[in-house]
Write a protein that holds these residues in place. Sequence first.
Motif, PDB file in Angstrom:
ATOM      1  N   ALA A 144       0.835  -1.205   0.000  1.00  0.00           N
ATOM      2  CA  ALA A 144       0.000   0.000   0.000  1.00  0.00           C
ATOM      3  C   ALA A 144       0.871   1.257   0.000  1.00  0.00           C
ATOM      4  O   ALA A 144       1.948   1.270   0.607  1.00  0.00           O
ATOM      5  N   PRO A 145       0.411   2.321  -0.672  1.00  0.00           N
ATOM      6  CA  PRO A 145       1.140   3.589  -0.621  1.00  0.00           C
ATOM      7  C   PRO A 145       0.890   4.288   0.722  1.00  0.00           C
ATOM      8  O   PRO A 145      -0.098   4.997   0.896  1.00  0.00           O
ATOM      9  N   LEU A 146       1.792   4.045   1.671  1.00  0.00           N
ATOM     10  CA  LEU A 146       1.656   4.561   3.028  1.00  0.00           C
ATOM     11  C   LEU A 146       2.534   5.789   3.227  1.00  0.00           C
ATOM     12  O   LEU A 146       3.589   5.912   2.602  1.00  0.00           O
ATOM     13  N   THR A 147       2.130   6.653   4.160  1.00  0.00           N
ATOM     14  CA  THR A 147       2.994   7.770   4.539  1.00  0.00           C
ATOM     15  C   THR A 147       4.235   7.213   5.240  1.00  0.00           C
ATOM     16  O   THR A 147       4.194   6.130   5.835  1.00  0.00           O
ATOM     17  N   GLU A 148       5.333   7.944   5.178  1.00  0.00           N
ATOM     18  CA  GLU A 148       6.553   7.538   5.883  1.00  0.00           C
ATOM     19  C   GLU A 148       6.294   7.476   7.392  1.00  0.00           C
ATOM     20  O   GLU A 148       6.822   6.601   8.079  1.00  0.00           O
ATOM     21  N   PHE A 149       5.494   8.398   7.893  1.00  0.00           N
ATOM     22  CA  PHE A 149       5.128   8.418   9.308  1.00  0.00           C
ATOM     23  C   PHE A 149       4.459   7.098   9.692  1.00  0.00           C
ATOM     24  O   PHE A 149       4.799   6.486  10.703  1.00  0.00           O
ATOM     25  N   THR A 150       3.518   6.643   8.863  1.00  0.00           N
ATOM     26  CA  THR A 150       2.799   5.397   9.137  1.00  0.00           C
ATOM     27  C   THR A 150       3.739   4.206   9.094  1.00  0.00           C
ATOM     28  O   THR A 150       3.675   3.327   9.952  1.00  0.00           O
TER      29      THR A 150
END
Length: 154
Positions: A136-142
Amino acid sequence: MGISPHLRRLREVVGHDLLLLPSVAVLVWDDHGRLLLVRDADTGLWQTIGGAIEPDESPHHAAMREAHEEAGVSVGLGRIRGVIGGPQFRMRYPNGDLVSYVPTVFDAHVVEGTPRPDGEETIDVAWFSPSELGVAPLTEFTRALFEAVNVVVG
């Protein structure tokens, strides 16, 4: 909800300078081991439910409020997976605001409602299996949050 009145007042004083913010992240799980994520309206990337804790608000209440605001669900909170922080949780927003979050991370499950985006901060909601999280295209934070609290991705 966007920026709270409290943070707006702080930003009037400090401008875009770094703010250390207590926050929450809510890992909402279903009975099949899938995790509910929301798609961020600004970036289009998937992320956990969560946000800043307001003055005089408990982390517990903030987690429940954020789940309702961002995904339209009431949640039952489980254990605290961790309280985390560090350079990987520093973010600069498109407007230039710099923050360093210290999230309390909760496990949770839906007790009422059907997940839906709020149309302001979140533009979509979806359940992800561990294998789907890996692509999944996740945020770096996530991604950093998952690593810090041992959420299996892949």
